[in-house]
Design a protein around this motif. Structure first.
Motif, PDB file in Angstrom:
ATOM      1  N   LYS A 283       0.845  -1.193   0.000  1.00 60.93           N
ATOM      2  CA  LYS A 283       0.000   0.000   0.000  1.00 60.93           C
ATOM      3  C   LYS A 283       0.883   1.246   0.000  1.00 60.93           C
ATOM      4  O   LYS A 283       1.826   1.355   0.793  1.00 60.93           O
ATOM      5  CB  LYS A 283      -0.892  -0.021   1.241  1.00 60.93           C
ATOM      6  N   ALA A 325       7.726   7.234  13.802  1.00 62.32           N
ATOM      7  CA  ALA A 325       6.659   6.232  13.878  1.00 62.32           C
ATOM      8  C   ALA A 325       6.153   6.166  15.317  1.00 62.32           C
ATOM      9  O   ALA A 325       6.932   6.078  16.274  1.00 62.32           O
ATOM     10  CB  ALA A 325       7.182   4.870  13.433  1.00 62.32           C
ATOM     11  N   ASP A 326       4.851   6.232  15.408  1.00 63.69           N
ATOM     12  CA  ASP A 326       4.191   6.196  16.710  1.00 63.69           C
ATOM     13  C   ASP A 326       4.030   4.727  17.116  1.00 63.69           C
ATOM     14  O   ASP A 326       3.482   3.942  16.346  1.00 63.69           O
ATOM     15  CB  ASP A 326       2.815   6.858  16.510  1.00 63.69           C
ATOM     16  N   SER A 377       5.115  12.551  10.047  1.00 65.24           N
ATOM     17  CA  SER A 377       3.811  12.697   9.403  1.00 65.24           C
ATOM     18  C   SER A 377       2.669  12.350  10.357  1.00 65.24           C
ATOM     19  O   SER A 377       2.580  11.243  10.873  1.00 65.24           O
ATOM     20  CB  SER A 377       3.728  11.780   8.170  1.00 65.24           C
ATOM     21  N   ILE A 381      -3.583  11.012  11.004  1.00 67.95           N
ATOM     22  CA  ILE A 381      -4.322  11.299  12.236  1.00 67.95           C
ATOM     23  C   ILE A 381      -5.120  12.599  12.108  1.00 67.95           C
ATOM     24  O   ILE A 381      -6.329  12.617  12.307  1.00 67.95           O
ATOM     25  CB  ILE A 381      -3.355  11.364  13.437  1.00 67.95           C
ATOM     26  N   VAL A 400       4.264  16.941   8.643  1.00 65.82           N
ATOM     27  CA  VAL A 400       3.186  16.871   7.641  1.00 65.82           C
ATOM     28  C   VAL A 400       1.876  16.582   8.360  1.00 65.82           C
ATOM     29  O   VAL A 400       1.833  15.725   9.254  1.00 65.82           O
ATOM     30  CB  VAL A 400       3.467  15.732   6.634  1.00 65.82           C
ATOM     31  N   LYS A 402      -2.699  16.433   7.904  1.00 65.87           N
ATOM     32  CA  LYS A 402      -3.702  15.803   7.047  1.00 65.87           C
ATOM     33  C   LYS A 402      -4.089  16.735   5.893  1.00 65.87           C
ATOM     34  O   LYS A 402      -4.386  17.908   6.106  1.00 65.87           O
ATOM     35  CB  LYS A 402      -4.932  15.491   7.899  1.00 65.87           C
TER      36      LYS A 402
HETATM   37  N1  CAO Z   1      -3.323  13.442   4.527  1.00 67.76           N
HETATM   38  C1  CAO Z   1      -4.451  12.685   4.477  1.00 67.76           C
HETATM   39  N2  CAO Z   1      -4.447  11.367   4.703  1.00 67.76           N
HETATM   40  C2  CAO Z   1      -3.267  10.782   4.970  1.00 67.76           C
HETATM   41  C3  CAO Z   1      -2.065  11.486   5.002  1.00 67.76           C
HETATM   42  C4  CAO Z   1      -2.114  12.879   4.777  1.00 67.76           C
HETATM   43  N3  CAO Z   1      -1.027  13.636   4.831  1.00 67.76           N
HETATM   44  N4  CAO Z   1      -1.059  10.633   5.318  1.00 67.76           N
HETATM   45  C5  CAO Z   1      -1.607   9.439   5.448  1.00 67.76           C
HETATM   46  N5  CAO Z   1      -2.937   9.516   5.239  1.00 67.76           N
HETATM   47  C6  CAO Z   1      -3.906   8.425   5.266  1.00 67.76           C
HETATM   48  C7  CAO Z   1      -3.363   7.208   4.576  1.00 67.76           C
HETATM   49  O1  CAO Z   1      -3.553   7.284   3.184  1.00 67.76           O
HETATM   50  C8  CAO Z   1      -4.174   6.134   5.239  1.00 67.76           C
HETATM   51  O2  CAO Z   1      -5.467   6.165   4.689  1.00 67.76           O
HETATM   52  P1  CAO Z   1      -6.320   4.818   4.475  1.00 67.76           P
HETATM   53  O3  CAO Z   1      -6.344   4.127   5.808  1.00 67.76           O
HETATM   54  O4  CAO Z   1      -7.639   5.316   4.000  1.00 67.76           O
HETATM   55  O5  CAO Z   1      -5.625   4.031   3.435  1.00 67.76           O
HETATM   56  C9  CAO Z   1      -4.298   6.624   6.682  1.00 67.76           C
HETATM   57  O6  CAO Z   1      -4.062   8.038   6.631  1.00 67.76           O
HETATM   58  C10 CAO Z   1      -3.307   5.980   7.637  1.00 67.76           C
HETATM   59  O7  CAO Z   1      -1.999   6.139   7.158  1.00 67.76           O
HETATM   60  P2  CAO Z   1      -0.784   5.563   8.028  1.00 67.76           P
HETATM   61  O8  CAO Z   1      -0.548   6.463   9.185  1.00 67.76           O
HETATM   62  O9  CAO Z   1      -1.041   4.151   8.339  1.00 67.76           O
HETATM   63  O10 CAO Z   1       0.427   5.571   7.018  1.00 67.76           O
HETATM   64  P3  CAO Z   1       1.542   6.648   6.768  1.00 67.76           P
HETATM   65  O11 CAO Z   1       2.412   6.088   5.720  1.00 67.76           O
HETATM   66  O12 CAO Z   1       0.974   7.979   6.509  1.00 67.76           O
HETATM   67  O13 CAO Z   1       2.363   6.741   8.145  1.00 67.76           O
HETATM   68  C11 CAO Z   1       3.617   6.018  10.022  1.00 67.76           C
HETATM   69  C12 CAO Z   1       3.070   5.651   8.647  1.00 67.76           C
HETATM   70  C13 CAO Z   1       4.368   4.846  10.608  1.00 67.76           C
HETATM   71  C14 CAO Z   1       4.544   7.207   9.890  1.00 67.76           C
HETATM   72  C15 CAO Z   1       2.417   6.425  10.889  1.00 67.76           C
HETATM   73  O14 CAO Z   1       1.585   5.312  11.126  1.00 67.76           O
HETATM   74  C16 CAO Z   1       2.776   7.049  12.192  1.00 67.76           C
HETATM   75  O15 CAO Z   1       3.223   6.412  13.138  1.00 67.76           O
HETATM   76  N6  CAO Z   1       2.541   8.371  12.279  1.00 67.76           N
HETATM   77  C17 CAO Z   1       2.755   9.130  13.501  1.00 67.76           C
HETATM   78  C18 CAO Z   1       4.095   9.836  13.497  1.00 67.76           C
HETATM   79  C19 CAO Z   1       4.192  10.736  14.689  1.00 67.76           C
HETATM   80  O16 CAO Z   1       3.774  10.397  15.775  1.00 67.76           O
HETATM   81  N7  CAO Z   1       4.758  11.926  14.493  1.00 67.76           N
HETATM   82  C20 CAO Z   1       4.810  12.907  15.503  1.00 67.76           C
HETATM   83  C21 CAO Z   1       6.183  13.063  15.986  1.00 67.76           C
HETATM   84  S1  CAO Z   1       6.313  14.364  17.115  1.00 67.76           S
HETATM   85  O17 CAO Z   1       5.719  13.697  18.452  1.00 67.76           O
END
Ligand code: CAO
Length: 455
Positions: A283, A325-326, A377, A381, A400, A402
């Protein structure tokens, strides 16, 4: 009660490392995951935790010994509960050096806790001398060195070594007199300012660390006075990443530029790509495109892919992109190596694998080292913008949020466009505001039309 051998677990890329600290002695009772020894390579130092709880029967290493994975550290009379299966691969670190927390309980042996790399510590300048009481007694070259090893973490030891600070002369303000980085800085300030403070005066300084920066003490509030409370110790990742985040927040003159990128066409392409690749099971999320687009921007603006080393900038000619990654245990930053040489599908696949390993607490040091730039990113969320903290010794990080449909004026009319909020935090010692604005603008152009990557 059974005798068990506690061995050095997977310590990542290091072959042999030197024992620089022995933290226990025969007869000591140790808990599961308690640090036993500190080892150090030319790149990092880490504490080796106990794979079992019990009583130390025999030490098998001494200061200065060289050890490698599988080397016997000590023999322990293990308690029945808390025993672990054996050495597990190293499971560490988050922003800069936080360690992932292996699942508690007997299933997994604890992993070494890496300390920040020398480079990470070296970029941090000491605060300017202030009139506020330093926590440490000033350097007295005639004083007899204290006996025994001073109580300090490996990262603090490294930091002190780099500054040439004799730790034996530093008074620790941490728990049980542990020497903190702030103590080392305060010591340096005191020496540089030529001030002398007696140990008695130093002992009167309240603990906390903020005093070293000339700050008023942290507020002490009896929360229970206002309602029921519960206390929980911070997890291992939070403790380690917290220290790194704190250092990076305090020591980097950071600025954040916010911008929006039009990803309407890119999102349509992403959705179509996912449909085509449904059967392959990979994906693609926006993050994979962002990694690729950031590589293009980093190549165009190489100072964003650099690190400060004293008065020099180290320009890296590789593009390893970390992504926050969270995980249930806290934040970790796995790294996509050589992202410039990989396609979107390969990046997506690797990201999926690394994120899974992160959630399972199975990332090794190699998975989390070498990043030249990081993306955080929250797109999956929500939110609009935020100010990510730079992951030293990197000099910039992209936040980044939403994407959402917005009315955008095209010169004639408002049209609905999918806009992605970007927040770029950068180190003002290395990067100027104009460069940051150009970086964001170029990143936006690439995201709006990926063909630009080929130009
Ligand atoms: N805008 C809108 N939708 C988005 C998006 C964006 N910028 N980025 C991702 N999405 C969507 C995806 O397409 C996915 O949609 P579907 O479930 O409908 O297919 C959904 O959001 C979930 O995406 P994801 O989070 O599983 O995947 P990712 O590749 O975007 O991120 C990861 C992977 C590991 C980075 C993420 O799961 C994560 O842990 N994020 C949190 C990081 C964090 O905590 N950062 C803060 C640090 S400071 O404390």
């Amino acid at each position: 009660m059974a005798l068990v051998e506690v061995k050095v677990p997977d310590i990542g890329d290091f072959d042999e490392v030197a024992v620089i600290e022995v933290l226990v002695k025969p007869g000591d009772t140790v808990k599961l995951e308690q640090s036993l020894i500190t080892v150090e390579s030319d790149k990092a130092s880490m504490e080796i935790p106990s794979s079992h709880a019990g009583v130390v029967k025999e030490l098998k290493v001494k200061l200065g010994d060289k050890v490698k994975e599988g080397a016997l550290v000590l023999v322990l009379e293990a308690e029945a509960a808390g025993a672990a299966a054996g050495p597990a691969p190293a499971v560490p670190s988050a922003p800069a050096a936080a360690a992932a927390n292996p699942a508690p309980g007997p299933a997994a042996a604890p992993a070494p806790v890496p300390a920040p790399t020398p480079a990470a510590a070296a970029v941090a300048p000491t605060a300017a001398p202030t009139a506020a009481a330093p926590l440490a007694a000033a350097h007295n070259p005639t004083a007899a060195p204290a006996t025994g090893l001073p109580h300090a973490s490996p990262s603090v030891r490294k930091f002190a070594r780099e500054l040439g600070v004799p730790l034996a002369e530093v008074k620790g303000s941490g728990a049980k007199g542990r020497i903190t980085q702030a103590d080392v800085q305060a010591f340096t300030q005191a020496v540089m300012a030529g001030t002398r403070q007696t140990a008695a005066q130093a002992a009167k300084a309240p603990a906390g660390g903020g005093e070293a920066l000339g700050l008023i003490p942290w507020p002490k509030v009896d929360f229970a006075k206002f309602g029921p409370i519960e206390r929980k110790e911070l997890g291992r990742i939070k403790k380690i990443s917290g220290a790194n985040l704190f250092r990076n927040a305090v020591m980097i003159p950071a600025v954040t530029n916010h911008d929006d990128a039009d990803i309407t066409e890119l999102e349509a392409f992403r959705v179509a790509t996912n449909k085509e690749n449904e059967k392959a099971g990979v994906k693609v999320t926006m993050l994979a495109f962002l990694i690729k687009a950031c590589v293009a921007a980093l190549k165009k603006f190489p100072e964003f892919n650099s690190s400060l080393d004293g008065d020099e900038l180290v320009y890296k000619q590789y593009w390893h992109i970390g992504f926050a990654a969270d995980t249930p245990n806290g934040l970790v930053v796995p790294v996509i190596k050589n992202a410039d040489q990989k396609g979107i599908l390969q990046i997506s696949q690797e990201m999926g694998e690394l994120a899974k390993k992160a959630r399972e607490g199975k990332l090794g040091p190699a998975d989390m080292s070498g990043a030249t730039f990081t993306i955080s990113s929250l797109g999956g969320i929500g939110g609009r913008y935020f100010t990510p903290i730079i992951n030293a010794p990197e000099v910039a990080i992209l936040g980044v949020c939403k994407s959402q449909m917005e009315p955008v004026w095209n010169g004639k009319e408002f049209v609905p466009r999918l806009m992605l909020p970007l927040s770029l935090t950068w180190d003002h010692r290395v990067i100027d505001g104009a460069a940051a604005a150009r970086f964001n603008a170029y990143l936006g152009q690439v995201l709006a039309d990926f063909r630009r990557i080929m130009l």
